[in-house]
Write a protein that holds these residues in place. Sequence first.
Motif, PDB file in Angstrom:
ATOM      1  N   GLN A  16       0.732  -1.186   0.049  1.00  0.00           N
ATOM      2  CA  GLN A  16       0.451  -0.477   0.093  1.00  0.00           C
ATOM      3  C   GLN A  16       0.609   1.414  -0.253  1.00  0.00           C
ATOM      4  OE1 GLN A  16      -3.597  -0.034   2.122  1.00  0.00           O
ATOM      5  NE2 GLN A  16      -3.105  -2.234   3.189  1.00  0.00           N
ATOM      6  N   TYR A  17       1.639   1.582   0.984  1.00  0.00           N
ATOM      7  CA  TYR A  17       3.122   2.109   1.072  1.00  0.00           C
ATOM      8  C   TYR A  17       3.536   2.612  -1.137  1.00  0.00           C
ATOM      9  CZ  TYR A  17       7.374   4.971   1.240  1.00  0.00           C
ATOM     10  OH  TYR A  17       8.219   5.344   1.684  1.00  0.00           O
ATOM     11  N   VAL A  18       4.153   1.933  -0.720  1.00  0.00           N
ATOM     12  CA  VAL A  18       4.245   1.900  -2.425  1.00  0.00           C
ATOM     13  C   VAL A  18       3.907   2.010  -3.417  1.00  0.00           C
ATOM     14  CG1 VAL A  18       5.498  -0.742  -3.181  1.00  0.00           C
ATOM     15  CG2 VAL A  18       6.700   0.528  -3.477  1.00  0.00           C
ATOM     16  N   LEU A  19       3.028   1.822  -3.180  1.00  0.00           N
ATOM     17  CA  LEU A  19       2.169   1.694  -5.007  1.00  0.00           C
ATOM     18  C   LEU A  19       1.299   3.691  -4.763  1.00  0.00           C
ATOM     19  CD1 LEU A  19      -0.024  -1.320  -5.595  1.00  0.00           C
ATOM     20  CD2 LEU A  19       2.140  -0.396  -7.046  1.00  0.00           C
ATOM     21  N   GLN A  20       1.584   4.187  -3.177  1.00  0.00           N
ATOM     22  CA  GLN A  20       1.091   5.685  -3.393  1.00  0.00           C
ATOM     23  C   GLN A  20       2.041   6.261  -3.905  1.00  0.00           C
ATOM     24  OE1 GLN A  20      -1.214   6.195   0.120  1.00  0.00           O
ATOM     25  NE2 GLN A  20      -1.317   3.767   0.361  1.00  0.00           N
ATOM     26  N   LYS A  21       3.117   5.779  -4.028  1.00  0.00           N
ATOM     27  CA  LYS A  21       5.079   6.949  -4.109  1.00  0.00           C
ATOM     28  C   LYS A  21       4.535   7.106  -5.594  1.00  0.00           C
ATOM     29  CE  LYS A  21       8.678   5.266  -2.454  1.00  0.00           C
ATOM     30  NZ  LYS A  21       9.767   4.527  -1.990  1.00  0.00           N
ATOM     31  N   PRO A  22       5.062   8.733  -5.838  1.00  0.00           N
ATOM     32  CA  PRO A  22       4.576   9.586  -7.387  1.00  0.00           C
ATOM     33  C   PRO A  22       5.612   8.813  -8.022  1.00  0.00           C
ATOM     34  CG  PRO A  22       5.174  10.271  -5.389  1.00  0.00           C
ATOM     35  CD  PRO A  22       5.223   9.770  -4.985  1.00  0.00           C
ATOM     36  N   VAL A  23       4.732   8.744  -9.364  1.00  0.00           N
ATOM     37  CA  VAL A  23       6.137   8.178 -10.033  1.00  0.00           C
ATOM     38  C   VAL A  23       6.288   9.013 -11.417  1.00  0.00           C
ATOM     39  CG1 VAL A  23       5.554   5.935 -12.092  1.00  0.00           C
ATOM     40  CG2 VAL A  23       4.833   5.638 -10.131  1.00  0.00           C
ATOM     41  N   PHE A  24       7.205   9.129 -11.867  1.00  0.00           N
ATOM     42  CA  PHE A  24       7.517  10.873 -11.844  1.00  0.00           C
ATOM     43  C   PHE A  24       7.241  11.407 -11.345  1.00  0.00           C
ATOM     44  CE2 PHE A  24       9.339   6.551 -14.491  1.00  0.00           C
ATOM     45  CZ  PHE A  24      10.682   7.312 -14.140  1.00  0.00           C
ATOM     46  N   VAL A  31      -5.137   2.114  -4.139  1.00  0.00           N
ATOM     47  CA  VAL A  31      -4.980   0.054  -3.653  1.00  0.00           C
ATOM     48  C   VAL A  31      -6.290   0.034  -2.914  1.00  0.00           C
ATOM     49  CG1 VAL A  31      -4.132  -1.418  -2.897  1.00  0.00           C
ATOM     50  CG2 VAL A  31      -2.080   0.481  -4.350  1.00  0.00           C
ATOM     51  N   THR A  32      -6.566  -0.450  -3.204  1.00  0.00           N
ATOM     52  CA  THR A  32      -8.071  -0.978  -2.655  1.00  0.00           C
ATOM     53  C   THR A  32      -7.151  -1.959  -1.841  1.00  0.00           C
ATOM     54  OG1 THR A  32      -9.793   0.060  -3.650  1.00  0.00           O
ATOM     55  CG2 THR A  32     -10.936  -0.699  -2.293  1.00  0.00           C
ATOM     56  N   GLN A 106      11.873  -3.273   3.896  1.00  0.00           N
ATOM     57  CA  GLN A 106      11.118  -4.272   3.442  1.00  0.00           C
ATOM     58  C   GLN A 106      11.326  -4.038   1.759  1.00  0.00           C
ATOM     59  OE1 GLN A 106       9.166  -2.288   5.249  1.00  0.00           O
ATOM     60  NE2 GLN A 106       9.610  -4.184   6.318  1.00  0.00           N
ATOM     61  N   ARG A 107      11.543  -5.219   0.954  1.00  0.00           N
ATOM     62  CA  ARG A 107      11.716  -5.085  -0.394  1.00  0.00           C
ATOM     63  C   ARG A 107      10.632  -5.942  -1.049  1.00  0.00           C
ATOM     64  NH1 ARG A 107      15.885  -3.538   1.149  1.00  0.00           N
ATOM     65  NH2 ARG A 107      17.169  -1.583   0.608  1.00  0.00           N
ATOM     66  N   GLY A 108      10.013  -5.699  -2.483  1.00  0.00           N
ATOM     67  CA  GLY A 108       8.613  -6.258  -3.309  1.00  0.00           C
ATOM     68  C   GLY A 108       9.526  -6.553  -4.490  1.00  0.00           C
ATOM     69  N   TYR A 122       6.860 -20.683  -6.868  1.00  0.00           N
ATOM     70  CA  TYR A 122       7.669 -21.231  -4.904  1.00  0.00           C
ATOM     71  C   TYR A 122       9.117 -20.216  -5.022  1.00  0.00           C
ATOM     72  CZ  TYR A 122       5.085 -24.723  -6.539  1.00  0.00           C
ATOM     73  OH  TYR A 122       2.868 -25.433  -6.320  1.00  0.00           O
ATOM     74  N   SER A 123       8.870 -19.328  -5.507  1.00  0.00           N
ATOM     75  CA  SER A 123      10.064 -17.954  -5.575  1.00  0.00           C
ATOM     76  C   SER A 123       9.664 -17.512  -6.381  1.00  0.00           C
ATOM     77  CB  SER A 123      11.624 -19.437  -5.617  1.00  0.00           C
ATOM     78  OG  SER A 123      12.691 -18.090  -6.022  1.00  0.00           O
ATOM     79  N   VAL A 124      10.026 -16.021  -6.187  1.00  0.00           N
ATOM     80  CA  VAL A 124       9.613 -14.398  -7.043  1.00  0.00           C
ATOM     81  C   VAL A 124      11.621 -14.539  -7.273  1.00  0.00           C
ATOM     82  CG1 VAL A 124       8.541 -12.167  -6.991  1.00  0.00           C
ATOM     83  CG2 VAL A 124       7.663 -14.636  -5.850  1.00  0.00           C
ATOM     84  N   PRO A 125      11.458 -14.250  -8.413  1.00  0.00           N
ATOM     85  CA  PRO A 125      12.990 -13.549  -8.670  1.00  0.00           C
ATOM     86  C   PRO A 125      12.358 -12.159  -8.262  1.00  0.00           C
ATOM     87  CG  PRO A 125      11.280 -13.814 -10.421  1.00  0.00           C
ATOM     88  CD  PRO A 125      10.653 -14.444  -9.784  1.00  0.00           C
ATOM     89  N   LYS A 126      13.573 -11.680  -7.879  1.00  0.00           N
ATOM     90  CA  LYS A 126      14.331 -10.532  -8.687  1.00  0.00           C
ATOM     91  C   LYS A 126      14.896  -9.065  -8.995  1.00  0.00           C
ATOM     92  CE  LYS A 126      16.073 -11.101  -3.480  1.00  0.00           C
ATOM     93  NZ  LYS A 126      16.453 -10.879  -2.437  1.00  0.00           N
ATOM     94  N   ARG A 127      13.507  -9.453 -10.125  1.00  0.00           N
ATOM     95  CA  ARG A 127      13.963  -8.976 -11.655  1.00  0.00           C
ATOM     96  C   ARG A 127      13.116  -7.282 -12.147  1.00  0.00           C
ATOM     97  NH1 ARG A 127      14.026 -13.989 -13.816  1.00  0.00           N
ATOM     98  NH2 ARG A 127      11.776 -13.596 -14.709  1.00  0.00           N
ATOM     99  N   HIS A 128      11.471  -7.326 -10.675  1.00  0.00           N
ATOM    100  CA  HIS A 128      10.896  -6.171 -11.478  1.00  0.00           C
ATOM    101  C   HIS A 128      10.436  -5.781  -9.923  1.00  0.00           C
ATOM    102  CE1 HIS A 128      11.118  -7.585 -15.034  1.00  0.00           C
ATOM    103  NE2 HIS A 128      10.534  -9.134 -14.452  1.00  0.00           N
ATOM    104  N   SER A 129      11.184  -4.603  -9.575  1.00  0.00           N
ATOM    105  CA  SER A 129      10.965  -3.930  -8.288  1.00  0.00           C
ATOM    106  C   SER A 129       9.918  -3.329  -8.059  1.00  0.00           C
ATOM    107  CB  SER A 129      12.446  -3.152  -7.471  1.00  0.00           C
ATOM    108  OG  SER A 129      12.077  -3.025  -6.379  1.00  0.00           O
ATOM    109  N   MET A 130       9.147  -3.637  -6.917  1.00  0.00           N
ATOM    110  CA  MET A 130       7.913  -2.725  -7.079  1.00  0.00           C
ATOM    111  C   MET A 130       8.619  -1.419  -6.286  1.00  0.00           C
ATOM    112  SD  MET A 130       5.408  -4.083  -7.114  1.00  0.00           S
ATOM    113  CE  MET A 130       4.144  -3.208  -6.097  1.00  0.00           C
ATOM    114  N   ASP A 131       9.393  -0.855  -5.901  1.00  0.00           N
ATOM    115  CA  ASP A 131      10.151   0.119  -5.555  1.00  0.00           C
ATOM    116  C   ASP A 131      11.195   0.810  -7.217  1.00  0.00           C
ATOM    117  OD1 ASP A 131      10.525   2.735  -3.925  1.00  0.00           O
ATOM    118  OD2 ASP A 131      11.767   1.707  -2.785  1.00  0.00           O
TER     119      ASP A 131
END
Length: 160
Positions: A16-24, A31-32, A106-108, A122-131
């Motif tokens: 909820q925090y990371v998706l509320q951050k401005p993007v450019f 987020v609901t 935290q990292r997502g 069963y494992s999420v690769p660390k290619r696409h960071s939410m931040d």
Amino acid sequence: MSKNDEVGRIGEAFIQYVLQKPVFGSARFKVTPLGEKYQLFDFMVNLLDNKSSMSGPFFLLQVKTHEVASLSDAINIEFTAVEVMAAKERMVPSYLVGVQTCGRDQRGYFIALDRDREAGVYSVPKRHSMDSEPNMKSLYEEVGDFFASSVKNQFESMFS
């Protein structure tokens, strides 16, 4: 509250925090939380237009949180093949987020549950960071493009 519930709540709060951050420079997502009773997904995320109004396109998120000793550890989660197929039946863009929590940090990272995915995860690769602003801009565009396309129900993602 169990330890697993506490860890899960940390991951959901992070999303909820990371998706509320401005993007450019602009807010792009609303987020609901879907609540504990909603089957399969934790959040519905609406895209916001230039006036910060919900523009129509949206996506679904499932969040899996893993407590780790180090943020360099793998993100081990469980999202079965049955759950993958159920996610695809929603026929809208959907994503699986693996959140690591280590102490106060935290990292997502996320992957798409698109038409090409059939096996469980069963494992999420660390290619696409939410931040990452570029990732969030691309996510916004991908979802918007899906809803603008005349070919629905064929969600294909760059975030595999």
